[in-house]
Write a protein that holds these residues in place. Sequence first.
Motif, PDB file in Angstrom:
ATOM      1  N   ALA A 545      57.343  16.566  27.504  1.00 37.46           N
ATOM      2  CA  ALA A 545      56.613  15.733  28.450  1.00 37.46           C
ATOM      3  C   ALA A 545      56.202  16.537  29.676  1.00 37.46           C
ATOM      4  O   ALA A 545      55.097  16.366  30.205  1.00 37.46           O
ATOM      5  N   GLY A 546      57.078  17.433  30.149  1.00 35.88           N
ATOM      6  CA  GLY A 546      56.722  18.274  31.282  1.00 35.88           C
ATOM      7  C   GLY A 546      55.668  19.301  30.929  1.00 35.88           C
ATOM      8  O   GLY A 546      54.723  19.532  31.690  1.00 35.88           O
ATOM      9  N   ALA A 547      55.803  19.932  29.749  1.00 38.42           N
ATOM     10  CA  ALA A 547      54.838  20.950  29.341  1.00 38.42           C
ATOM     11  C   ALA A 547      53.446  20.368  29.176  1.00 38.42           C
ATOM     12  O   ALA A 547      52.440  21.061  29.394  1.00 38.42           O
ATOM     13  N   ALA A 548      53.367  19.083  28.798  1.00 40.58           N
ATOM     14  CA  ALA A 548      52.064  18.448  28.628  1.00 40.58           C
ATOM     15  C   ALA A 548      51.309  18.343  29.942  1.00 40.58           C
ATOM     16  O   ALA A 548      50.078  18.241  29.953  1.00 40.58           O
ATOM     17  N   GLU A 549      52.014  18.384  31.060  1.00 38.58           N
ATOM     18  CA  GLU A 549      51.366  18.291  32.376  1.00 38.58           C
ATOM     19  C   GLU A 549      51.113  19.659  33.004  1.00 38.58           C
ATOM     20  O   GLU A 549      50.512  19.745  34.072  1.00 38.58           O
ATOM     21  N   ALA A 550      51.569  20.729  32.355  1.00 42.42           N
ATOM     22  CA  ALA A 550      51.476  22.073  32.932  1.00 42.42           C
ATOM     23  C   ALA A 550      50.134  22.722  32.608  1.00 42.42           C
ATOM     24  O   ALA A 550      49.577  22.535  31.531  1.00 42.42           O
ATOM     25  N   ARG A 551      49.632  23.514  33.564  1.00 46.69           N
ATOM     26  CA  ARG A 551      48.385  24.256  33.370  1.00 46.69           C
ATOM     27  C   ARG A 551      48.617  25.758  33.345  1.00 46.69           C
ATOM     28  O   ARG A 551      47.728  26.531  33.013  1.00 46.69           O
TER      29      ARG A 551
END
Length: 737
Positions: A545-551
């Motif tokens: 879930a966190g990686a999905a928000e990372a750029r």
Amino acid sequence: MTAGLLLGAADRLPAASLAAAAQPMAGMLPLSPGLVLLAMPEVPGLARPAEAVLHGPAGALRPPLSWQGLTVGEERLHLLLARAQPGLAPGADLTLLGPDRGHHAVGLRETADAVALLGTAEPGPLLALLRFIAGKALGIFRAGEDPALAAACGRLAAAAARAAARPAEPAARCGPEALLWSLPPGLPAGPHLLLGPRRLRRVALAGETAILPETGASEAWLVPPQGEALVLLPAVRARLPGLVQLARGRDARARALHAAAQAELLRRAPAEPAMGRLLRDQQLLAPPARIRQHAAPGEPFGAGLDLAVPDHAGGLFLRGWLRDPLGLIASLTLCSPYGEQRLPQAALLRFPRPDLVKEYAGAPHGGADARAGFALHLPEGAPHPAAQWRLRLGLTTGEQVTLTAPPGLLHPQAAREAILSAIAPAHATPVLMAEAIAPPVGRLHALVMAGRGAPEVIRMGLPVRDPAAAVIVPLYRNLRFLRTQLGAFARDPGLREVELIYVLDSPEQRDEVEHLLRGLHRLHDLPLTLVIQPRNYGYGAACHAGAAEARAPVLLLLNSDVVPAARGWLKPMLTALRRQPKLAAVGPKLLFEDGSLQHAGLYFLQMPGEAEWFNDHYFKGHPRHFPAAQVARRVPGITGAAFCVRAEAWRAVGGISTDYVIGDYEDSDLCLRLRADGGEIGYVPTAELFHFERQSIRDHGGYAKSLAATYNRGLHHRRWAPDIAALMARHAGAGGR
């Protein structure tokens, strides 16, 4: 009126006149904006109109086209069902190009209704027409959802039924979209047409009760596959009982209807998910039976069924106990509302129950065996959801004793944790884990993960323009180090260029965590993202879930109980990744609270007498500046407490696995998958952080005292044992373990 009167109400001619006319005329009946029905008489010179090619004023008629022959009285009609299209209009001519290349013209005249179209009001021809229209609409025309067509079929059914319709009786409500009906006797089993006010369906009947879709305050019709007896489903305006109310009814008719409803649900549940859910839901609402054990110390035997938990995939997990010092128990039979199955005592997997040994130590007929507990997984033991299960003991005297388990139809997550907590870790043998625990837990965990909902995302401050890394911190209940960790980030200039993403895996703390992070954001002027999971899904799901928000091009998975030892700790890891393209991931040096080494790379070992591989850390417990731990090197793996991985490599292997329960072994699993994809794993000693180990996971009731770690280790071993053996053979020379 005869079948030859096909010219419409305004222009009716005798049959003989029609035959003598220069051009045959076809009756035309629009059924809906999308479908039209034609009825043609015999066309001179064309014995089989269905073999002809049809042309109208706009050209060849577009398929699909469906023909049906029908005898009305002494005459033969040819019915044609077609989509409405240019050229099919009253007053137009159709040209039929026969097999012999002959041209035959047929004029079209609109008729008022089906009776005028056929020239008869007899039920037989009208029913044949109805079956033809509805059957083709549900087949090649795919028009079952056409409300105008459904209304036309309803009018045709009413005309065909007349006084001969047999009414059904509504009996109960089966959820918001279905009713239980008591049907007239004598209906054949098999497929029937259901003509509702807005749609057509096929339904399969198997008896004199049926669960049929709700049709609202409008009548509907059941059309049997043969015969002239239609069934009227009258409009339902009265309040009906539910299935659970039927089950609680005292009169014999209510109980009989409930039993018939259960049989109908069982018949249809395998192929219809809605029936399966209804079967489950009415079981959940049924009043629970009293839990029953046979546990009196003065009795010559004792037994209990502590857990009977379906695994939501057709299987059943059982845990119970038997005390039978005199050998009185001759048979075991597992019972549910849907049937029975024998359980051979030899199939039970036994485990110690010291509590029973103590409790029955002074029993007059003998105490409990040291391995009085039993567990069992029946992979196909629960094809239908039963709220409670019973175990019938057959005694050597012929008597029977029945045990009743507590309600076990649980949410998949609760069922998973109940099974993982069913046996003390010290008593879980490899056989018991492999045969009784791992199969249902695997099924339930997959269901939990598949049902994950979308998280809520809260952003605080303007995001970093081109972040060098994304620091992803899962949070579960433990917030003791959050202020310290974020304060250390704020004092480090290198952390001003990263994305800080916190993932809350305990959503009950939502307001508390948001309030705390907003205050820290204002205090330190650090942009933050808070991702809130809808349920506690564990470490792997939180990282995803966190990686999905990372750029950022690099992801750093960091535990909430990890705090930097000094500034500048992130740069060495990013530098190692930049300078060594072969590295897919790197990990730092982690320290215990007293400054001794907690992690200088991860390796695998087999404990004496154990077949499975365990995870351990190099130089654990050595001094902080132990020389061998000061050397940057390639290692078999790194811990998930601080896992720095290229985003590209993360995506290439699908991220961290969510197959592990709550947390454990998914970090080494990720290392092994990165290696299998061609990457290497590195250790960077100049990056130092304190790790106040396992602060969050010890707060997790579903993990700390359960078999979760044992389950995860077994899964990890089954998946990677040969790769680990080969890897550790290459690292055999590494010391300091």
